[in-house]
Design a protein around this motif. Structure first.
Motif, PDB file in Angstrom:
ATOM      1  N   ARG A  62     -15.527  13.799  74.166  1.00  0.00           N
ATOM      2  CA  ARG A  62     -16.307  12.810  74.914  1.00  0.00           C
ATOM      3  C   ARG A  62     -17.742  13.309  75.082  1.00  0.00           C
ATOM      4  NH1 ARG A  62     -12.749  10.400  79.765  1.00  0.00           N
ATOM      5  NH2 ARG A  62     -10.889   9.864  78.591  1.00  0.00           N
ATOM      6  N   THR A  63     -18.644  12.341  75.219  1.00  0.00           N
ATOM      7  CA  THR A  63     -20.073  12.664  75.370  1.00  0.00           C
ATOM      8  C   THR A  63     -20.622  12.007  76.636  1.00  0.00           C
ATOM      9  OG1 THR A  63     -20.274  12.723  72.961  1.00  0.00           O
ATOM     10  CG2 THR A  63     -22.315  12.523  74.213  1.00  0.00           C
ATOM     11  N   TYR A  64     -21.392  12.770  77.402  1.00  0.00           N
ATOM     12  CA  TYR A  64     -21.966  12.280  78.659  1.00  0.00           C
ATOM     13  C   TYR A  64     -23.465  12.537  78.698  1.00  0.00           C
ATOM     14  CZ  TYR A  64     -17.149  11.850  79.958  1.00  0.00           C
ATOM     15  OH  TYR A  64     -15.833  11.469  79.968  1.00  0.00           O
ATOM     16  N   VAL A  65     -24.183  11.601  79.267  1.00  0.00           N
ATOM     17  CA  VAL A  65     -25.634  11.735  79.423  1.00  0.00           C
ATOM     18  C   VAL A  65     -25.912  12.206  80.853  1.00  0.00           C
ATOM     19  CG1 VAL A  65     -27.857  10.534  79.334  1.00  0.00           C
ATOM     20  CG2 VAL A  65     -26.012   9.883  77.752  1.00  0.00           C
ATOM     21  N   ILE A  66     -26.658  13.304  80.963  1.00  0.00           N
ATOM     22  CA  ILE A  66     -27.011  13.863  82.277  1.00  0.00           C
ATOM     23  C   ILE A  66     -28.513  13.697  82.477  1.00  0.00           C
ATOM     24  CG2 ILE A  66     -26.880  15.901  83.766  1.00  0.00           C
ATOM     25  CD1 ILE A  66     -24.178  15.494  82.721  1.00  0.00           C
TER      26      ILE A  66
ATOM     27  N   PHE B 284     -31.973   5.885  74.616  1.00  0.00           N
ATOM     28  CA  PHE B 284     -30.599   5.496  74.300  1.00  0.00           C
ATOM     29  C   PHE B 284     -30.461   5.124  72.814  1.00  0.00           C
ATOM     30  CE2 PHE B 284     -30.232   5.833  78.795  1.00  0.00           C
ATOM     31  CZ  PHE B 284     -28.920   6.252  78.994  1.00  0.00           C
ATOM     32  N   GLY B 285     -31.544   4.666  72.216  1.00  0.00           N
ATOM     33  CA  GLY B 285     -31.538   4.439  70.768  1.00  0.00           C
ATOM     34  C   GLY B 285     -31.307   5.749  70.018  1.00  0.00           C
ATOM     35  N   ARG B 286     -32.001   6.796  70.447  1.00  0.00           N
ATOM     36  CA  ARG B 286     -31.814   8.118  69.817  1.00  0.00           C
ATOM     37  C   ARG B 286     -30.407   8.644  70.051  1.00  0.00           C
ATOM     38  NH1 ARG B 286     -35.864  12.928  70.712  1.00  0.00           N
ATOM     39  NH2 ARG B 286     -34.188  14.010  69.625  1.00  0.00           N
ATOM     40  N   ILE B 287     -29.900   8.412  71.259  1.00  0.00           N
ATOM     41  CA  ILE B 287     -28.544   8.889  71.566  1.00  0.00           C
ATOM     42  C   ILE B 287     -27.542   8.169  70.655  1.00  0.00           C
ATOM     43  CG2 ILE B 287     -26.754   8.992  73.351  1.00  0.00           C
ATOM     44  CD1 ILE B 287     -29.104   9.169  75.429  1.00  0.00           C
ATOM     45  N   LYS B 288     -27.768   6.878  70.458  1.00  0.00           N
ATOM     46  CA  LYS B 288     -26.873   6.114  69.585  1.00  0.00           C
ATOM     47  C   LYS B 288     -26.894   6.676  68.156  1.00  0.00           C
ATOM     48  CE  LYS B 288     -25.578   1.485  68.210  1.00  0.00           C
ATOM     49  NZ  LYS B 288     -25.823   0.054  68.314  1.00  0.00           N
TER      50      LYS B 288
ATOM     51  N   GLY C  97     -23.663   8.382  68.704  1.00  0.00           N
ATOM     52  CA  GLY C  97     -22.864   7.150  68.636  1.00  0.00           C
ATOM     53  C   GLY C  97     -22.390   6.717  70.006  1.00  0.00           C
ATOM     54  N   VAL C  98     -21.088   6.812  70.217  1.00  0.00           N
ATOM     55  CA  VAL C  98     -20.501   6.333  71.469  1.00  0.00           C
ATOM     56  C   VAL C  98     -20.705   7.357  72.595  1.00  0.00           C
ATOM     57  CG1 VAL C  98     -18.312   5.680  72.578  1.00  0.00           C
ATOM     58  CG2 VAL C  98     -18.763   5.025  70.204  1.00  0.00           C
ATOM     59  N   ILE C  99     -21.008   6.867  73.815  1.00  0.00           N
ATOM     60  CA  ILE C  99     -21.009   7.751  74.992  1.00  0.00           C
ATOM     61  C   ILE C  99     -19.948   7.273  75.985  1.00  0.00           C
ATOM     62  CG2 ILE C  99     -23.442   8.453  74.749  1.00  0.00           C
ATOM     63  CD1 ILE C  99     -24.060   6.539  77.134  1.00  0.00           C
TER      64      ILE C  99
ATOM     65  N   ALA D 263     -27.122   1.926  78.604  1.00  0.00           N
ATOM     66  CA  ALA D 263     -25.926   2.757  78.403  1.00  0.00           C
ATOM     67  C   ALA D 263     -24.723   1.892  78.026  1.00  0.00           C
ATOM     68  CB  ALA D 263     -25.629   3.555  79.665  1.00  0.00           C
ATOM     69  N   ARG D 264     -24.630   0.709  78.636  1.00  0.00           N
ATOM     70  CA  ARG D 264     -23.500  -0.178  78.385  1.00  0.00           C
ATOM     71  C   ARG D 264     -23.274  -0.396  76.879  1.00  0.00           C
ATOM     72  NH1 ARG D 264     -23.660  -6.423  80.355  1.00  0.00           N
ATOM     73  NH2 ARG D 264     -21.433  -6.722  80.614  1.00  0.00           N
ATOM     74  N   GLN D 265     -24.371  -0.524  76.152  1.00  0.00           N
ATOM     75  CA  GLN D 265     -24.269  -0.816  74.722  1.00  0.00           C
ATOM     76  C   GLN D 265     -23.652   0.326  73.917  1.00  0.00           C
ATOM     77  OE1 GLN D 265     -27.874  -2.642  73.168  1.00  0.00           O
ATOM     78  NE2 GLN D 265     -28.598  -2.866  75.272  1.00  0.00           N
ATOM     79  N   LEU D 266     -23.717   1.535  74.493  1.00  0.00           N
ATOM     80  CA  LEU D 266     -23.144   2.707  73.805  1.00  0.00           C
ATOM     81  C   LEU D 266     -21.765   3.060  74.346  1.00  0.00           C
ATOM     82  CD1 LEU D 266     -26.243   2.931  73.199  1.00  0.00           C
ATOM     83  CD2 LEU D 266     -25.949   5.385  73.274  1.00  0.00           C
ATOM     84  N   MET D 267     -21.355   2.366  75.422  1.00  0.00           N
ATOM     85  CA  MET D 267     -20.082   2.709  76.077  1.00  0.00           C
ATOM     86  C   MET D 267     -18.987   1.766  75.604  1.00  0.00           C
ATOM     87  SD  MET D 267     -21.541   3.799  79.841  1.00  0.00           S
ATOM     88  CE  MET D 267     -19.987   4.433  80.462  1.00  0.00           C
ATOM     89  N   THR D 268     -18.801   1.728  74.300  1.00  0.00           N
ATOM     90  CA  THR D 268     -17.885   0.753  73.713  1.00  0.00           C
ATOM     91  C   THR D 268     -16.419   1.107  73.949  1.00  0.00           C
ATOM     92  OG1 THR D 268     -18.182   1.956  71.653  1.00  0.00           O
ATOM     93  CG2 THR D 268     -19.479  -0.047  71.936  1.00  0.00           C
TER      94      THR D 268
END
Ligand code: KAL
Length: 257
Positions: free
Chosen positions: A8-12, A78-82, A86-88, A133-138
């Motif tokens: 799993r991946t989390y953004v802090i 969040f674009g870079r994170i995607k 990918g998924v967060i 974030a919602r868009q990456l939390m699929t």
């Protein structure tokens, strides 16, 4: 069902230095096997955050800038994170700011600009971040923010930050209602006072801590490890039934009259 965050991946968001609550959260999530993405505001904190991220056992952390007053920067981050991960599975929002001269004396003297600045950074940012974030939390997940008792009742000197926390607390609940259908939970941790950079320069911080040691049910002050382990619970599936909630991690201080 367990506390493991493997795969799993989390953004802090909001690490300033090793005393930061965000860093306590990062350590707990990292020890549970999570991959982490750190965002920082301003070059001033970049080196600190990079050095801390490198001290973690996993070497695949991502460190990126994100000034939450700028919608474009949030989108870009969040674009870079995607692109990179990918998924967060969650976000820890640990960001607040108010002008230091408005954190003492009478709340009545708060300026319009100071009011808007505190609310922009400390409250609206959660909504702006949740939207991206919602868009990456699929796969669903958990968003959390940090609040303080001063949003629920009057705490001397907290002033405009207390009003901003009240707004943040309400935002947390409205976001929980919006995002529940996507399997995304939204909660807040209300931490007892901790000696972080945000607390620096606060005149009577020692006496605030002393009062907690003397009167809080647990007779001790809150640590970043305690907050981190609660964040781990919030990010894990063990808290799958919990959303729109505020958890007081404050040695029980909030129950006192
Ligand atoms: C009643 C308490 C005493 C302290 C009063 C207000 C504290 C407000 C917190 C707020 C986040 C502090 C600031 O925004 C300080 C800022 O003006 C200057 N500092 C900075 O710019 C530093 C370098 C950066 C890292 O800080 C930020 N915020 O970016 C509240 C105590 C008992 C509990 C606390 C400290 C609560 C809290 O919200 O942090």
């Amino acid at each position: 069902m367990n506390l493991s965050l493997e795969n799993r991946t989390y953004v802090i968001m909001g690490v300033a230095n090793k005393r930061s609550i965000a860093w306590g959260i990062a350590r707990s999530l990292s020890n549970a096997g999570a991959r982490l993405v750190f965002t920082y505001a301003g070059e001033r904190f970049e080196k600190n955050v990079r050095d801390l991220a490198e001290s973690l056992e996993r070497s695949d952390s991502l460190v990126i800038p994100c000034d939450v007053t700028d919608d474009e920067q949030i989108k870009e981050a969040f674009g870079r994170i995607k692109e990179e991960v990918g998924v967060i599975h969650g976000v820890a929002h640990c960001i607040a700011f108010a002008n230091v001269e408005e954190l003492k004396g009478e709340y009545l003297n708060t300026t319009r600009d100071g009011f808007l600045l505190a609310h922009n950074i400390s409250s609206y940012s959660l909504t702006a971040v949740a939207k991206e974030a919602r868009q990456l939390m699929t796969e669903g997940g958990s968003i959390m923010t940090m609040t303080y008792l001063g949003g629920e009742r009057v705490v001397n000197n907290y002033n405009v930050m207390g009003v901003a926390k009240a707004s943040l607390d309400a935002s947390m609940k409205y976001l929980a209602n919006d995002l529940g259908k996507d399997g995304i939970r939204v909660n807040a941790i209300s931490a007892g006072p901790i000696r972080t950079l945000a607390a620096k320069g606060v005149g009577d911080f020692n006496s605030i801590l002393k009062d907690i040691e003397e009167r809080a049910p647990l007779r001790r002050t809150t640590t970043t490890e305690e907050v981190g382990d609660t964040a781990l619970f919030l990010m894990s599936d063990l808290s799958r039934g919990l959303t729109g909630e505020m958890l007081h991690i404050d040695s029980g201080f909030h129950i006192l009259g």
